[in-house]
Write an enzyme that holds these catalytic residues in place. Structure first.
Site: not given
Length: 340
Positions: A72, A226
């Site tokens: 995001k 991530r």
């Protein structure tokens, strides 16, 4: 070695250390061509940005939501780079008072992007101030209290608000409706997309890695970039001490030390499954009882462990509580055989 050569080496070492210290920043794509995954979202964004550029207007406000680690913040930075805008970042918990928001908004320049992470944690009174700022570019501030209170109206430069949240249900309906550019849900990544991301990250970090090692890391990355980058860095540390190329064998050894199995489950995830199976016969069992049996907070189980276990189909939520699936039994059995 000459003094100049020593200084050059020192500068290169400093640059390398800084690059590693800010891994997320280093690995962020600088263009759409470098961005991997979320194809539908990126196609929509390209159209929105191109159309806004032709009209010479800032893009409309955007909201991204989804689990942590899916990109995001990366999308927000990429949008700012694509349109050549300055981006100022903050987060919901950091904006404690109306004055904090007013200070941020009045310091924006025309065409700037304001990025608010975890926007669902904004105070409701601050949201009320944000509404007119998003709709009409006006900031209404009330000074004083009681009969002597008065409202000051400030004109704001045209700007784009990009917000991110992991819990969109906690956003009020009026706030969600003001994101005219779109509300986009980021999806988990496919294994082949994670492999491409790890290949790219390895190249940026000068890591020598074999194809089998890339697949091994991708399989354990919980479909999240991530996590993949985190595991890659930890495996690199292991290979560095072994003085070798990052092979599939080295990856398995490194991740075994971290307690991460072939499905990407950590010790806490496996503990939940084992507690369900061994103490409660596979369930169903209530969250409160499960939490007490594991000496773990309910919120941790519900928000940290369960989402991935549900995604893999290892547990089920039923009206009577949590239940382990046959796949969970099979996985725990396999883990035990490996340990033996």
């Amino acid at each position: 070695m000459t003094t100049h050569a020593k200084e050059k080496t020192k500068v290169e070492e400093d640059i390398g250390a800084r690059r590693d210290a800010f891994l997320d920043t280093t690995l962020r794509p600088a263009s759409w061509g470098e961005y991997i995954g979320q194809k539908q979202i990126t196609e929509n964004l390209k159209i929105l940005l191109a159309a806004a550029g032709e009209r010479k207007h800032p893009p409309e406000h955007l909201l991204f939501y989804g689990p942590p680690g899916l990109g995001k913040t990366t999308l927000a930075h990429l949008i700012a780079k694509e349109i050549g805008a300055q981006m100022k970042s903050t987060s919901g918990p950091a904006v404690e008072k109306v004055g904090d928001l007013a200070s941020i908004l009045t310091n924006l320049s025309a065409g700037d992007i304001l990025f608010i992470d975890e926007i669902h944690r904004l105070n409701r009174s601050i949201e009320e101030v944000l509404y007119p700022a998003m709709e009409t570019g006006e900031l209404h501030i009330i000074i004083g209290k009681g009969p002597s209170a008065r409202t000051i109206q400030l004109e704001l430069p045209p700007f784009t608000l990009i917000a991110a949240t992991t819990r969109i249900a906690l956003l009020s309906a009026p706030l969600r409706s003001r994101f005219g550019g779109g509300v986009f849900r980021l999806e988990f990544y496919a294994p082949e997309e994670i492999e491409k991301i790890i290949h790219r990250s390895a190249g940026l970090l000068d890591i020598k890695i074999e194809g089998g090692a890339v697949r091994a890391i991708a399989e354990r990355s919980r479909a999240t970039p991530r996590v993949g980058n985190y595991l890659l860095k930890r495996c690199r540390d292991f290979a560095q001490l072994k003085r070798g190329t990052l092979t599939e064998k080295l990856v398995s050894e490194a991740l075994e030390l971290l307690g991460i199995d072939t499905l990407g489950l950590n010790a806490s995830d496996r503990s939940l499954l084992q507690t369900l199976i061994e103490k409660f016969g596979g369930g169903p069992v209530g969250l409160n009882t499960l939490s007490a049996a594991m000496s773990e907070e309910e919120a941790t189980l519900e928000e940290v462990n369960e989402p991935y276990l549900l995604q893999l189909g290892l547990i089920e939520r039923t009206p009577r509580g949590r239940r382990a699936t046959p796949k969970a039994y099979e996985h725990i059995r396999g883990v035990k055989q490996t340990l033996v």
